[in-house]
Design an enzyme around this catalytic site. Structure first.
Site, short mmCIF file in Angstrom:
data_model
loop_
_atom_site.label_atom_id
_atom_site.label_comp_id
_atom_site.label_asym_id
_atom_site.label_seq_id
_atom_site.Cartn_x
_atom_site.Cartn_y
_atom_site.Cartn_z
N TYR A 149 0.83 -1.20 0.00
CA TYR A 149 0.00 0.00 0.00
C TYR A 149 0.87 1.25 0.00
O TYR A 149 1.93 1.29 0.63
CB TYR A 149 -0.88 0.04 1.25
N ASP A 177 -9.01 7.95 9.84
CA ASP A 177 -8.84 8.49 8.49
C ASP A 177 -9.55 9.83 8.40
O ASP A 177 -10.14 10.31 9.38
CB ASP A 177 -9.33 7.51 7.41
#
Length: 303
Positions: free
Chosen positions: A75, A89
């Site tokens: 990632y 997030d």
């Protein structure tokens, strides 16, 4: 009498470059519709706002999903320093802030704590089950969610860019079950500046990478056409991280009936190792190698 599922008997993998917005399930449903396939699934969920590689399996290829899900993945993600959110997030609410900002050297020095065998507590807003309920559902209902730490293998965690003092771009290669949001959260805590993920992109997963990926818009554009069928990767692509063995026609029949059978090509395969078997280029089964024989755990009906 079981209801017969409608659709085409088509098997293989489509690697989608998922855009931000749709859920992984929505992407799978779109691909299944585009191919008019009877069955579809994916190998590893991406959060709705995450982008990048989502490997979608059709037909018999869905039987190979566990081998991709268990494989290593990579990632690229951007962390914003100075704030912690309840979701770890940018979609969540800010719950704590800090004026501190780490230097490049401080970030690099801290990354080593998150490499190798580590213990990671998944985000409260995640699909982890607690007493049969998804953690994100409990968190949305206001419950005090307590999630136990889980083991994770992190192969590599690198600082690849520093756009400004407030953000850092990292790249992580890890095993099954890794939460990038948790890495950003915990790294921010270790650095004393707090942090959360603002962008996340999966760049490869097991045998798949973005070089073979198709944009979701392109999938819709080519829906139900031979051009879309041509983009489908073979079923056995999902077994690319496993050793391949071979068998004759009699063994192929035995294996497809769920019985152990003689195989060849196992010189470098260890006893008890998982491998797959083909007959004249066609996948037959995957299972446990037992010194000249294979005990099938999954069999493939193709052709």
């Amino acid at each position: 009498m079981a209801r017969r599922r409608k659709g085409r008997d088509i098997s293989g993998w489509l690697v989608v470059d998922k855009p931000a917005g749709p859920t992984s399930t929505a992407v799978v449903n779109k691909v299944r519709w585009a191919f008019q396939a009877k069955k579809a699934g994916h190998a590893g969920t991406l959060d709705p706002e995450a982008t990048g590689l989502l490997a979608v399996a059709l037909g018999e290829a869905t039987k190979t999903v566990p081998y991709v899900t268990d494989a290593m993945k990579a990632y690229e993600f951007t962390v914003r320093w100075g704030a912690a959110t309840n979701t770890d997030d940018a979609e969540g609410e800010v719950i704590e802030t800090s004026d501190s900002r780490p230097s490049d050297d401080e970030i690099k020095a801290a990354l080593g704590q998150f490499v190798g065998d580590i213990e990671q507590v998944p985000p409260k807003f995640s699909a982890v089950k607690i007493d049969g309920e998804r953690a994100y559902k409990l968190a949305r209902d206001g419950a005090d969610v307590e999630i136990a730490a889980r083991p994770l293998w992190v192969e590599e965690l690198l600082l690849v860019d520093r756009p400004d003092a407030d953000t850092a771009v990292l790249e992580m290669t890890c095993g099954k079950g890794g939460y990038v949001r948790a890495i950003a959260r915990d790294l921010g805590r270790v650095l004393g500046c707090l942090g959360h993920v603002v962008t996340l992109r999966r760049i490869w997963s097991g045998p798949f990478d973005l070089e073979t990926a198709v944009a979701l818009d392109r999938v819709e554009e080519l829906a139900q056409t031979p051009e879309l069928d041509a983009l489908l990767l073979p079923l056995e692509t999902g077994l690319g991280d496993l050793p391949e063995l071979h068998c004759g026609v009699e063994s192929a029949t035995r294996l497809r009936n769920g019985n152990p059978a003689e195989v060849t090509g196992g010189g470098d395969v260890e006893f008890g190792e998982t491998a797959w078997v083909s007959h004249q280029g066609t996948p037959v089964a995957v299972g446990e190698y037992r010194g000249g024989k294979l005990q099938p755990s999954r069999v493939f009906v193709t052709g």
